[in-house]
Design an enzyme around this catalytic site. Structure first.
Site, mmCIF file in Angstrom:
data_model
loop_
_atom_site.group_PDB
_atom_site.id
_atom_site.type_symbol
_atom_site.label_atom_id
_atom_site.label_comp_id
_atom_site.label_asym_id
_atom_site.label_seq_id
_atom_site.Cartn_x
_atom_site.Cartn_y
_atom_site.Cartn_z
ATOM 1 N N ILE A 114 21.048 39.138 63.192
ATOM 2 C CA ILE A 114 21.029 40.465 62.566
ATOM 3 C C ILE A 114 20.008 40.320 61.441
ATOM 4 C CG2 ILE A 114 22.297 42.209 61.265
ATOM 5 C CD1 ILE A 114 24.830 41.326 62.760
ATOM 6 N N PRO A 115 18.832 40.920 61.594
ATOM 7 C CA PRO A 115 17.667 40.560 60.780
ATOM 8 C C PRO A 115 17.629 41.133 59.363
ATOM 9 C CG PRO A 115 17.087 42.283 62.317
ATOM 10 C CD PRO A 115 18.508 41.900 62.630
ATOM 11 N N CYS A 116 18.480 40.640 58.498
ATOM 12 C CA CYS A 116 18.464 41.083 57.100
ATOM 13 C C CYS A 116 17.159 40.699 56.419
ATOM 14 C CB CYS A 116 19.669 40.548 56.340
ATOM 15 S SG CYS A 116 19.923 38.773 56.472
ATOM 16 N N HIS A 117 16.447 39.730 56.984
ATOM 17 C CA HIS A 117 15.152 39.348 56.406
ATOM 18 C C HIS A 117 14.124 40.472 56.536
ATOM 19 C CE1 HIS A 117 15.013 38.094 60.653
ATOM 20 N NE2 HIS A 117 13.714 38.378 60.599
ATOM 21 N N ARG A 118 14.377 41.453 57.390
ATOM 22 C CA ARG A 118 13.458 42.573 57.579
ATOM 23 C C ARG A 118 13.692 43.699 56.572
ATOM 24 N NH1 ARG A 118 14.385 42.669 64.080
ATOM 25 N NH2 ARG A 118 13.458 40.621 64.482
#
Length: 152
Positions: A114-118
């Protein structure tokens, strides 16, 4: 529950599953329990992502938390590979304060998948990351995806 370790250029990712769902991704936790077909598939998909051959994970995940936490995680999961959104954009989508979205992003139990880095700060500002290595790991993930040309 069982946990496997997957070496990547972003560190060793530890993936925990229970039944037929991924529950958690952490950095460098010990392997435990019996490896399942789901965990083997997660390892294969993470390796493909790490090698630049996968842009979207297709794994069953279960976010344990409040309805708001699950909504923020769903919004993050919808951000395409190589793109970013701001906390404010997600907040507007959910009708919630940006600070609350930031807190939920920081509490993402399944980072990378789940790409929280985005998720970026206002104006595309690089902000914190709760994974190992903090902002440096976030930057490495964004560079890997070719997100935000200013970062490359």
């Amino acid at each position: 529950m069982a946990t496997i370790r997957v070496p990547t250029q972003f560190g060793v990712l530890s993936v925990t599953a229970e039944g037929e769902a991924i529950l958690r991704v952490t950095w460098d936790a010990p392997a435990e329990g019996e490896e399942s077909a789901l965990l083997r598939e997660a390892a294969a998909q993470i390796a493909a992502y790490d090698a630049g051959r996968l842009t979207r994970f297709d794994l069953p995940m279960r976010v344990e938390g409040t309805a708001f936490q699950r909504a923020v995680c769903a919004a993050m999961a919808a951000i395409p590979f190589g793109e970013t959104r701001t906390y404010g954009e997600i907040a507007a989508e959910l009708g919630a304060p940006a600070r609350a979205v930031g807190g939920a992003c920081g509490g993402n139990p399944i980072p990378v998948l789940i790409p929280c880095h985005r998720v970026m700060g206002a104006g595309g500002r690089l902000t914190g990351f709760s994974g190992a290595g903090g902002v440096e790991t976030k930057l490495a993930l964004l560079r890997h995806e070719g997100a935000g040309g200013f970062l490359i």
